[in-house]
Design a protein around this motif. Sequence first.
Motif, PDB file in Angstrom:
ATOM      1  N   SER A 129      35.380  42.463  43.638  1.00 38.69           N
ATOM      2  CA  SER A 129      35.650  43.527  42.682  1.00 38.69           C
ATOM      3  C   SER A 129      37.158  43.702  42.578  1.00 38.69           C
ATOM      4  O   SER A 129      37.898  43.494  43.528  1.00 38.69           O
ATOM      5  CB  SER A 129      34.983  44.832  43.108  1.00 38.69           C
ATOM      6  OG  SER A 129      35.471  45.242  44.349  1.00 38.69           O
ATOM      7  N   ARG A 175      31.590  48.604  28.511  1.00 32.81           N
ATOM      8  CA  ARG A 175      31.734  49.685  29.489  1.00 32.81           C
ATOM      9  C   ARG A 175      32.264  50.983  28.872  1.00 32.81           C
ATOM     10  O   ARG A 175      32.635  51.900  29.590  1.00 32.81           O
ATOM     11  CB  ARG A 175      32.695  49.246  30.597  1.00 32.81           C
ATOM     12  CG  ARG A 175      32.217  48.052  31.385  1.00 32.81           C
ATOM     13  CD  ARG A 175      33.128  47.749  32.558  1.00 32.81           C
ATOM     14  NE  ARG A 175      34.541  47.711  32.241  1.00 32.81           N
ATOM     15  CZ  ARG A 175      35.231  46.609  31.996  1.00 32.81           C
ATOM     16  NH1 ARG A 175      34.643  45.451  32.015  1.00 32.81           N
ATOM     17  NH2 ARG A 175      36.526  46.661  31.735  1.00 32.81           N
ATOM     18  N   HIS A 224      41.265  37.798  37.844  1.00 36.82           N
ATOM     19  CA  HIS A 224      40.163  37.878  36.891  1.00 36.82           C
ATOM     20  C   HIS A 224      40.519  37.016  35.682  1.00 36.82           C
ATOM     21  O   HIS A 224      41.637  36.487  35.581  1.00 36.82           O
ATOM     22  CB  HIS A 224      39.848  39.333  36.505  1.00 36.82           C
ATOM     23  CG  HIS A 224      41.019  40.100  35.982  1.00 36.82           C
ATOM     24  ND1 HIS A 224      41.478  39.978  34.698  1.00 36.82           N
ATOM     25  CD2 HIS A 224      41.822  41.007  36.594  1.00 36.82           C
ATOM     26  CE1 HIS A 224      42.510  40.778  34.523  1.00 36.82           C
ATOM     27  NE2 HIS A 224      42.749  41.414  35.662  1.00 36.82           N
ATOM     28  N   GLY A 267      37.061  47.640  37.494  1.00 37.30           N
ATOM     29  CA  GLY A 267      35.722  47.078  37.457  1.00 37.30           C
ATOM     30  C   GLY A 267      35.644  45.648  36.980  1.00 37.30           C
ATOM     31  O   GLY A 267      34.567  45.118  36.771  1.00 37.30           O
ATOM     32  N   ARG A 268      36.780  45.002  36.769  1.00 35.49           N
ATOM     33  CA  ARG A 268      36.770  43.609  36.335  1.00 35.49           C
ATOM     34  C   ARG A 268      36.313  42.721  37.476  1.00 35.49           C
ATOM     35  O   ARG A 268      36.568  43.004  38.639  1.00 35.49           O
ATOM     36  CB  ARG A 268      38.153  43.162  35.896  1.00 35.49           C
ATOM     37  CG  ARG A 268      38.599  43.827  34.629  1.00 35.49           C
ATOM     38  CD  ARG A 268      39.946  43.306  34.233  1.00 35.49           C
ATOM     39  NE  ARG A 268      40.324  43.867  32.950  1.00 35.49           N
ATOM     40  CZ  ARG A 268      41.528  43.843  32.474  1.00 35.49           C
ATOM     41  NH1 ARG A 268      42.494  43.282  33.169  1.00 35.49           N
ATOM     42  NH2 ARG A 268      41.791  44.369  31.312  1.00 35.49           N
ATOM     43  N   LYS A 269      35.681  41.626  37.106  1.00 35.81           N
ATOM     44  CA  LYS A 269      35.210  40.663  38.102  1.00 35.81           C
ATOM     45  C   LYS A 269      36.334  39.678  38.387  1.00 35.81           C
ATOM     46  O   LYS A 269      36.690  38.865  37.549  1.00 35.81           O
ATOM     47  CB  LYS A 269      33.987  39.930  37.556  1.00 35.81           C
ATOM     48  CG  LYS A 269      33.338  38.978  38.513  1.00 35.81           C
ATOM     49  CD  LYS A 269      32.102  38.375  37.855  1.00 35.81           C
ATOM     50  CE  LYS A 269      31.393  37.410  38.732  1.00 35.81           C
ATOM     51  NZ  LYS A 269      30.193  36.857  38.064  1.00 35.81           N
TER      52      LYS A 269
END
Length: 184
Positions: A97, A160, A57, A101-103
């Motif tokens: 994923s 978030r 990420h 929850g980081r892309k």
Amino acid sequence: MRPFGRRPGHFGAAGFGGYHEGGRWSSGRARGGRGRVLAAGELRLLLAWLIATESRHGYDLIRAINEMSAGAYAPSPGVVYPALALMEDAGHIAPVSAEGGRKAFVIAPAGLADLATRAAEVDALKARLAALPSLERDQHAPIRRAMDNLKTVLGNSISRLEPGVAHEISALIDDAAQKIERLG
């Protein structure tokens, strides 16, 4: 299939963020005397290489480049995240994923093909980063690194946050500021 960052009207024939200078195409490394460590196209190439080694990420990528340069350079999130978006739009990386929850991103077949033709460029970029003067000798470097870390972590997670967590975070930051003020 376009090379990283090559969009009609955006980067010209040089791909990787080149520009026209006196009748020839250049990488843009010292464009305008700004003394950038990496031109936009060079950053995208390095990001692609890092993503090809393992799924990552944005913050991971910033940290990896900082480590490659022994603390002398860390690109800002303000250049890394737009570069990732361009690379994704061009079909060179794909989102997955990741933890928290980081892309995260993986290299796409088009990205691998483009990297295969630019191995020498990647090696030159890695060597250039390794040769940068280390900031570890600078007594303030650890403070700047920690501040950048806090800024990045907050920027990545602020949207978030659960209700009420913002107050806990601000209390932690205020407490740290008071302790730091007492040190000086």
